[in-house]
Design a protein around this motif. Structure first.
Motif, PDB file in Angstrom:
ATOM      1  N   GLY A   1       0.840  -1.314   0.093  1.00 36.38           N
ATOM      2  CA  GLY A   1      -0.031   0.007  -0.104  1.00 36.38           C
ATOM      3  C   GLY A   1       0.763   1.386   0.018  1.00 36.38           C
ATOM      4  N   GLY A   2       2.221   1.364  -0.145  1.00 37.19           N
ATOM      5  CA  GLY A   2       2.895   2.385   0.023  1.00 37.19           C
ATOM      6  C   GLY A   2       2.647   3.344  -1.307  1.00 37.19           C
ATOM      7  N   THR A   3       3.021   4.506  -1.244  1.00 36.38           N
ATOM      8  CA  THR A   3       3.060   5.418  -2.282  1.00 36.38           C
ATOM      9  C   THR A   3       4.512   5.977  -2.456  1.00 36.38           C
ATOM     10  N   VAL A   4       5.033   5.877  -3.854  1.00 35.95           N
ATOM     11  CA  VAL A   4       6.193   6.135  -4.280  1.00 35.95           C
ATOM     12  C   VAL A   4       5.873   7.444  -5.249  1.00 35.95           C
ATOM     13  N   ILE A   5       6.602   8.667  -4.789  1.00 34.80           N
ATOM     14  CA  ILE A   5       6.538   9.754  -5.653  1.00 34.80           C
ATOM     15  C   ILE A   5       8.032   9.974  -6.420  1.00 34.80           C
ATOM     16  N   SER A   6       7.968   9.581  -7.856  1.00 34.72           N
ATOM     17  CA  SER A   6       9.235   9.555  -8.540  1.00 34.72           C
ATOM     18  C   SER A   6       9.165  10.764  -9.535  1.00 34.72           C
ATOM     19  N   SER A   7      10.426  11.214  -9.627  1.00 32.40           N
ATOM     20  CA  SER A   7      10.729  12.235 -10.550  1.00 32.40           C
ATOM     21  C   SER A   7      11.996  11.898 -11.487  1.00 32.40           C
ATOM     22  N   GLY A   8      11.756  12.368 -12.737  1.00 36.58           N
ATOM     23  CA  GLY A   8      12.614  12.169 -13.625  1.00 36.58           C
ATOM     24  C   GLY A   8      13.247  10.757 -13.906  1.00 36.58           C
ATOM     25  N   SER A   9      14.427  10.673 -13.847  1.00 37.75           N
ATOM     26  CA  SER A   9      15.265   9.330 -14.204  1.00 37.75           C
ATOM     27  C   SER A   9      15.108   8.523 -12.802  1.00 37.75           C
ATOM     28  N   ALA A  10      14.443   8.867 -12.064  1.00 39.02           N
ATOM     29  CA  ALA A  10      14.489   7.717 -10.972  1.00 39.02           C
ATOM     30  C   ALA A  10      13.431   6.768 -11.555  1.00 39.02           C
ATOM     31  N   SER A  11      12.358   7.067 -12.266  1.00 38.39           N
ATOM     32  CA  SER A  11      11.410   6.375 -12.849  1.00 38.39           C
ATOM     33  C   SER A  11      12.184   5.201 -13.773  1.00 38.39           C
ATOM     34  N   LEU A  12      13.031   5.100 -14.460  1.00 39.13           N
ATOM     35  CA  LEU A  12      14.068   4.566 -15.283  1.00 39.13           C
ATOM     36  C   LEU A  12      14.521   3.256 -14.196  1.00 39.13           C
ATOM     37  N   TRP A  13      14.956   3.632 -13.080  1.00 35.83           N
ATOM     38  CA  TRP A  13      15.298   2.774 -12.070  1.00 35.83           C
ATOM     39  C   TRP A  13      14.321   1.724 -11.738  1.00 35.83           C
ATOM     40  N   LEU A  14      13.026   2.459 -11.348  1.00 38.88           N
ATOM     41  CA  LEU A  14      12.074   1.592 -11.074  1.00 38.88           C
ATOM     42  C   LEU A  14      11.454   0.733 -11.966  1.00 38.88           C
ATOM     43  N   GLN A  15      11.766   1.046 -13.386  1.00 39.65           N
ATOM     44  CA  GLN A  15      11.492   0.137 -14.256  1.00 39.65           C
ATOM     45  C   GLN A  15      12.381  -1.062 -14.468  1.00 39.65           C
ATOM     46  N   ARG A  16      13.800  -0.775 -14.293  1.00 43.00           N
ATOM     47  CA  ARG A  16      14.594  -1.773 -14.402  1.00 43.00           C
ATOM     48  C   ARG A  16      14.345  -2.741 -13.119  1.00 43.00           C
ATOM     49  N   GLN A  17      13.913  -2.390 -12.103  1.00 40.79           N
ATOM     50  CA  GLN A  17      13.637  -3.188 -10.796  1.00 40.79           C
ATOM     51  C   GLN A  17      12.449  -3.928 -11.074  1.00 40.79           C
TER      52      GLN A  17
END
Length: 847
Positions: A685-701
């Motif tokens: 249930g957590g909320t992540v707020i991602s900016s810019g290139s952080a989203s690419l890391w989330l994709q890779r994970q």
């Protein structure tokens, strides 16, 4: 400068052993012994230590104490409460007559006033140093320059005292300077270590470049987000200096840069060509001569930017003066190896000292010319305004009084004349109501600043940018505005205050607060902090209130009195105080039955949880992005967020937090154990707020699975190009900062508080992600024709038109809120700030 040290190889290891400070920095000069040199006052030779800011101020205080030709003024304070000071130096007669001198100088910038006799007016010279804290040589140069000006017996020093008023700002960024000075001094070896790999030359994150909140203050002369810049601009407009310097450092393997910058490609479109083609060239001859005399290498006409108007070297250009940027090779410590040998701190300081003297001599020799130019600049501003088809700009947001106030205050801080609008106006697709909007006429001395605030720049002489290519501040504030050929201005504003409202005194069934105002989130946080139970109405309705029937949009806050742990008297008393501090209008209702729309007990009404936010900082994370978020929450909401270094995340229990913010950055160093814990937290249930290139890391994970934009017929690069073209060709592919129109889904919680479906957004990334496969979860996307201003290549514009600005990615019972456009850029994108506020306060409702 005399050629007493021509035999020294200035680019090699310049040691000052055997030379006094005066011989090294001022060869052949004689000095007044009653004025202590910096080394005499401090107890060490300049260049052997990084001088703390408080000691710089104390040295200036000593000069003020000892010399009737020096006066120290405190003009403001930093975030860390260090004083911002200006040391003013001139002959005694001028020092006793500063106010009359100042008034005549300001008169030159006032076309409506008579032209004063400039034949005897002193040159007004402003030497600004040290905006980047870890570029420390300039602040040391400031002390030496002040000493030379007061103690030198040379004809030039005497002439400057006689015919100029010199204002010295030793450090624009005291907080950053002290952060770096502590690092450099704490890690200094005996003898100093020149190896670039040594700890002294490699500061810990976030380094000393930035201020307390990790902002680059050399970009803040236009946005005015911080007290350092606010006090500086206020001081600037009391003097309108003829010349302003901006001293920096660059890579250790570089030499020295002085203006002119790159012709056309790095120049601002509102600045007269005379600045670049005449004045810059006049002054450059002095820098050339001084640098030749000490045999120090230099270069011009490359790279550095004169287009973005928010630098210390560009803002003066839009105020009738000359702004000058200087860059020296940096020792980044006390001595460091370079391709030319060892670069010492003393050597970097000396480069800035000689160009401080060169600037003053050039300003003195061109004294009357620069006074005439100052008047000419503002005269031509008026004539250009009269010839323009745009006679005024009208603006105002009828739903957000606090943001209106912030923008009006901002314009007035830049000395722009603002008037009340006394008639209803329809322009640019907006309706501007009489008494609820404002007029900025173009026919005013600050015409060029008016253009800076309201014009979109879309034509460029170059496609490679040192910094932002767009800076339309009306768009940054999310302000509805339009160019207007008509008139209708009312009274000129001398000041503006935030709105105030009477608190309802009747017995309330519930209190209602519209979420549309900029400071509604501040109200919510402080109400929750005081233990007040707050709910949110997730649909539009019309309620019978103490002010009669009122329409409320989705996102409205509702405080039900039947569900409070505090007494009714305590709740109303606390709300009254909070509403006054946050400028919010609070309505009361005596019933839960609404006149239209959902009722206050609907299933579309739910309780709001007090957020507890963690933001990841440290190595790999953009300190600019993180600092902007931190400062926004501190300064505009007054809400603390927990900042945790990336290498400390493994010790945390993430379930203590409701939201985690990942600023743009590289998170590849995070451990597998932490990543597994992170995934579990999101899935529960957590909320992540991602900016810019952080989203690419989330994709890779594998946490998210959004898809990048790929063009059906991508433009192919040429098979071969000259090696010399590589920078321009590849640089043109970047999105260095430009503005686009986005489309909002007003029914989605990310858009609560917005009343119009379109919103200008700021993009400084080349990450292009397709809208979500879930048709409900791309609440912010681009319009069919999104481009507003700034540079973008044709291919990138095609990608952008197919991509998303904000996407919500569900992950288990949690979600990731991706921001691909920067909602907090440089602390003044007030128009998009609420998108981030909504992500923080309503994140668990967004998927």
């Amino acid at each position: 400068m005399k050629k007493a040290i021509l035999g020294l190889l200035a680019f090699l290891s310049v040691q000052i052993v055997g030379f006094s400070q005066e011989q090294y920095f001022f060869p052949g000069e004689k000095f007044d012994n009653s004025i202590p040199s910096p080394s005499e006052f401090l107890g060490y030779e300049i260049g052997t230590w990084h001088t703390r800011y408080d000691l710089i101020v104390k040295y200036f205080e000593k000069l003020d104490e000892l010399s009737p030709r020096a006066e120290l003024t405190i003009i403001g304070q930093t975030h860390e409460h260090r004083p911002k000071v200006i040391l003013t130096i001139s002959k005694e007669a001028n020092m006793s007559n500063l106010e009359e001198i100042r008034q005549k100088q300001v008169q030159l910038a006032s076309p409506s006033e008579a032209m004063p006799d400039i034949s005897s007016m002193p040159a007004i010279i402003h030497l600004g140093y040290g905006v980047h804290g870890n570029e420390p040589s300039s602040a040391e140069a400031a002390m030496l320059t002040a000493y030379w000006l007061l103690a030198s017996q040379s004809d030039l020093a005497k002439n400057l005292l006689e015919n100029s008023v010199v204002h010295i700002d030793p450090t624009v960024n005291p907080d950053g300077r002290d952060r770096h000075s502590l690092w450099a001094n704490s890690n200094k070896g005996f003898p100093p270590v020149a190896d670039p790999n040594d700890r002294e030359h490699n500061e810990a994150w976030p380094a000393g470049r930035t201020n307390h909140y990790w902002f680059d203050l050399n970009r803040d002369w236009l946005p005015l987000a911080h007290p350092e810049s606010q006090s500086k601009i206020d001081w600037y407009h009391t003097w309108y200096p003829n010349v302003t310097t901006d001293f920096h450092e660059m890579g250790t393997n570089s030499t020295y840069f002085f203006e002119p910058t790159k012709p056309f490609g790095s120049e601002n479109p509102v600045v007269p060509r005379k600045n670049y083609e005449d004045i810059n060239i006049r002054f450059a001859k002095y820098f050339e001569r001084y640098m030749n005399e000490i045999q120090s290498l230099y270069w011009t006409k490359e790279v550095f930017d004169n287009s973005y108007p928010g630098y210390g070297s560009t803002y003066p250009d839009i105020q009738g003066g000359l702004g000058l940027v200087f860059e020296t090779a940096s020792s980044r410590g006390h001595v460091q190896e370079s391709q030319r040998g060892e670069i010492t701190f003393a050597f970097t300081i000396r480069n800035h000292v000689v160009n401080s003297l060169a600037t003053m001599e050039a300003a003195l020799d061109n004294r009357e010319f620069m006074h005439e130019y100052l008047r000419e600049f503002f005269d031509t501003a008026i004539s250009e305004a009269k010839s323009s088809s745009i006679k005024n700009y009208v603006f105002g947001d009828k739903y957000d009084q606090s943001r209106n106030t912030l923008f009006v205050k901002f314009l007035m801080d830049h000395q722009i004349e603002v008037y009340e609008n006394n008639r209803d106006v329809s322009a640019g697709g907006y309706d501007f109501g009489a008494g609820k909007s404002w007029i900025v006429p173009t026919d005013q001395p600050q015409y060029r600043m008016v253009r800076t605030m309201f014009e979109y720049v879309d034509e460029f002489a170059d496609s490679v940018f040192y910094d932002a290519s767009a800076w339309t501040m009306a768009a940054a504030y999310g302000m509805p505005f339009a160019a207007n050929a008509g008139s209708g201005k009312g009274e000129k504003l001398e000041s503006i205050d935030f709105p105030s409202f009477d608190f309802p005194e009747n017995k309330a069934y519930a209190y209602l607060i519209d979420w549309s105002d900029f400071y509604a989130p501040k109200f919510l946080y402080h109400a929750q902090k005081e233990g007040i139970h707050v709910e949110q109405v997730n649909g539009p309705f019309t309620a019978q209130t103490n002010s009669g029937p009122m329409d409320f949009p989705a996102g409205t806050l509702m405080i039900p009195m039947g569900f409070q742990k505090l007494s009714a008297e305590e709740v109303s008393s606390k709300l009254k105080v909070i509403a006054e501090k946050t400028h919010q209008e609070v309505f009361s209702t005596e019933t839960g039955m609404n006149l239209k729309g959902i009722d206050l007990g609907s299933n579309l009404v739910g309780a709001l949880e007090l957020p507890k936010v963690l933001m990841v900082v440290g190595d790999g994370v953009s300190s600019y992005d993180a600092g902007a978020i931190w400062y926004l929450m501190d300064s505009q909401i007054g809400m603390p967020i927990t900042k945790v270094n990336s290498d400390d995340l493994g010790r945390l229990n993430l379930f203590d937090y409701t939201s985690i913010i990942l600023p743009s950055g590289n998170y590849s160093g995070l451990s597998e154990n932490f990543v597994n814990h992170f995934k579990d937290w999101i899935n529960r249930g957590g909320t992540v707020i991602s900016s810019g290139s952080a989203s690419l890391w989330l994709q890779r994970q594998g946490i998210t699975s959004e898809k990048p934009v790929t063009l059906e017929e991508p433009k192919e690069d040429p098979k071969a190009l000259p090696f010399a073209d590589r920078r321009n060709f590849e640089g043109a592919k970047a999105v260095g900062g430009s503005i686009y129109m986005a489309q909002l889904d007003l029914t989605h919680p990310i858009a609560y508080g917005y009343q119009r479906e379109t919103l200008p957004v700021y993009r400084n990334t080349s990450i292009f992600i397709l809208p979500s496969a879930d048709k409900y979860l791309t609440p912010v996307r681009y319009t069919s024709d999104p481009f507003l201003g700034g540079y973008i290549s044709d291919e990138n514009l095609k990608k952008l038109s197919q991509s998303a600005s904000v996407i919500i990615s569900p992950s288990g019972r949690g979600r990731v809120i991706h921001f691909f456009d920067n909602p907090v850029f440089r602390g003044t994108w007030f128009g998009t700030n609420k998108l981030l506020f909504n992500a923080i306060f309503f994140g668990n409702q967004m998927d």
